[in-house]
Motif scaffolding. Sequence first.
Motif, PDB file in Angstrom:
ATOM      1  N   GLN A 168       0.941  -4.067  19.209  1.00 19.12           N
ATOM      2  CA  GLN A 168       1.497  -3.687  17.868  1.00 19.12           C
ATOM      3  C   GLN A 168       0.309  -3.358  16.943  1.00 19.12           C
ATOM      4  O   GLN A 168      -0.659  -4.167  16.844  1.00 19.12           O
ATOM      5  N   ILE A 169       0.278  -2.064  16.448  1.00 15.58           N
ATOM      6  CA  ILE A 169      -0.556  -1.702  15.168  1.00 15.58           C
ATOM      7  C   ILE A 169       0.445  -1.962  13.927  1.00 15.58           C
ATOM      8  O   ILE A 169       1.188  -1.374  13.860  1.00 15.58           O
ATOM      9  N   GLN A 170      -0.316  -2.887  13.099  1.00 14.30           N
ATOM     10  CA  GLN A 170       0.206  -3.164  11.937  1.00 14.30           C
ATOM     11  C   GLN A 170      -0.251  -2.265  10.921  1.00 14.30           C
ATOM     12  O   GLN A 170      -1.328  -1.836  10.853  1.00 14.30           O
ATOM     13  N   VAL A 171       0.611  -1.689  10.386  1.00 17.59           N
ATOM     14  CA  VAL A 171       0.086  -0.560   9.297  1.00 17.59           C
ATOM     15  C   VAL A 171       0.847  -0.914   7.703  1.00 17.59           C
ATOM     16  O   VAL A 171       2.078  -1.062   7.753  1.00 17.59           O
ATOM     17  N   VAL A 172       0.176  -1.589   6.909  1.00 18.31           N
ATOM     18  CA  VAL A 172       0.247  -1.959   5.732  1.00 18.31           C
ATOM     19  C   VAL A 172      -0.034  -1.084   4.511  1.00 18.31           C
ATOM     20  O   VAL A 172      -1.400  -0.707   4.448  1.00 18.31           O
ATOM     21  N   PRO A 173       0.788  -0.670   3.577  1.00 21.41           N
ATOM     22  CA  PRO A 173       0.375   0.076   2.392  1.00 21.41           C
ATOM     23  C   PRO A 173      -0.076  -0.895   1.318  1.00 21.41           C
ATOM     24  O   PRO A 173       0.608  -1.802   1.158  1.00 21.41           O
ATOM     25  N   VAL A 174      -1.074  -0.496   0.574  1.00 22.06           N
ATOM     26  CA  VAL A 174      -1.424  -1.144  -0.596  1.00 22.06           C
ATOM     27  C   VAL A 174      -1.637  -0.250  -1.758  1.00 22.06           C
ATOM     28  O   VAL A 174      -2.432   0.770  -1.409  1.00 22.06           O
ATOM     29  N   PRO A 175      -0.951  -0.307  -2.805  1.00 18.22           N
ATOM     30  CA  PRO A 175      -0.817   0.368  -4.035  1.00 18.22           C
ATOM     31  C   PRO A 175      -2.510   0.501  -4.448  1.00 18.22           C
ATOM     32  O   PRO A 175      -3.141  -0.200  -4.609  1.00 18.22           O
TER      33      PRO A 175
END
Length: 525
Positions: free
Chosen positions: A403-410
């Motif tokens: 699983q590649i976790q992809v998280v957005p950060v403003p």
Amino acid sequence: MGEKPLKILACGDVEGSINAVFNRVRTVQKKSGQFDLLLCVGNFFGSSPEAQAEWQEYKSGAKKAPIHTYILGAASQETTRFFPSADGCELADNITYLGRRGVFSGASGLQIAYVSGREGRQDPTPAHCFSPKDLSQLVEPLISNNQFRGVDILLTSQWPRGVWQYANSPEVNTKFCGTTSISHLAFKLKPRYHFAAVEGVHYERRPYRNHVVLQENTQHVSRFIALATVNNPEKRKYLYAFNIIPMKSMEASELVKQPQDVTENPYRKMVGENTLSDPTVQVQSHTLLGSEYPYRKIVGENILSDPTVQPSGPCWFCLASPQVEKHLVISIGTHCYLALAKGSLTPRHVLVLPIGHYQSVVELSSEVVKELDRYKMAVRTFYKSKGQRCVLFERNYHSQHLQIQVVPVPEDKCTTEDIKEAFMLQAQEQNMELMEIPQHTDLKQIAPPGTPYFYVELDSGEKLFYRIQKNFPLQFGREVLASEAVLNIPERADWRECKQTPEEEESLSKQLRNDFQPYDFALED
């Protein structure tokens, strides 16, 4: 005093050049002393008049094989006439036909499993082919014994499909080489040596392991060797000499020694993958819990068409698995898919996953990596359009499916440098050394398959890597991103605290599918 090793020769397709192979054996024995056995895989007999005349000399007793020779049955229709029955028998002095399939055990305790011929595609199976029933009748009695650790030698004419995964490439067209039924056989029987032929080339694969590192007890390694045709004009190797002490006579510590060049098991992902038995995965277009989403037929090496393949255990992330929560799926490609993260940190927190069963990025084939990178790029572009930075991380530790976790950060929350520093500091506090690795470094160079690791990729292209020793905090990636220095939502560090109802998840997925649509290359391909 240790057991004396047996000296064995293995040979590829003889194709009627019987004098040539026995002359070669005599030369080898003159130089290295008498060998115990010669094992021949592939087609032993030839159909030309010269080959038939040559065989007649041995059959009549005019000539005698200089070594105990064991051969497989016909691998072509033309040579079936040389075998009086499907059962093994002596064909000439010192030349024995092993039979259609079975296990040959010598007085020394050496165990040789064998399957003659090619995979049969029709019913009834022709005489030069084997059937699924042949394979199950060979495998079941062996693996039902709870003392079973593997066989010493496996002889097949055909190659196992995908044996080249994680290893040196053979000089054959891999699109058409080998069969998955032999891959499954090799996976289950765990041979220390597996010999095959019929492709006309010599290929010696690096040894591979039969256990999952850190999850199973260490087991012996397997070596696959394909041999060329006798007297081939390219002078490719067709005779292989080796020494072996039967498994049952060896100390366990000696048996399980791992050579330095050992690789991951090439068949594990095939056997661990589910089939396309799930109707929601097979259809061309499917309504996904009330929302129209064009599913594409999944093809390629990831999902096997063999309906007998079962995963080694339930997997929540194999797309063809009944356990997968399909309402979380955002996009499906050929080899990978995108899904909303369960208990997501933020509403656009997604996972990029391979459709088939792979444990980590370093195990992926080049086509899967290519599509994985396309998804990473698409999500980056999507986040950028929303004024968000993209942080990716992977934990290859206590995880069954990549699983590649992809998280957005403003972007207005913090800089990329702040994110990097947060990872570095929190790792330091936990006595872990996160290394920065060059941007174009292939992970495979620093983490061979089976190595536990944690890996981060920032939107600047910078990469951080930690080789996991033990007691790694499973939520580490989330904890860093949820911390005050980054997203400042420490209460969401544990995904279990962020669970939503299926209706909430469905609503979030639907929104994300619509938002991501302009960036979804899978809809155009």
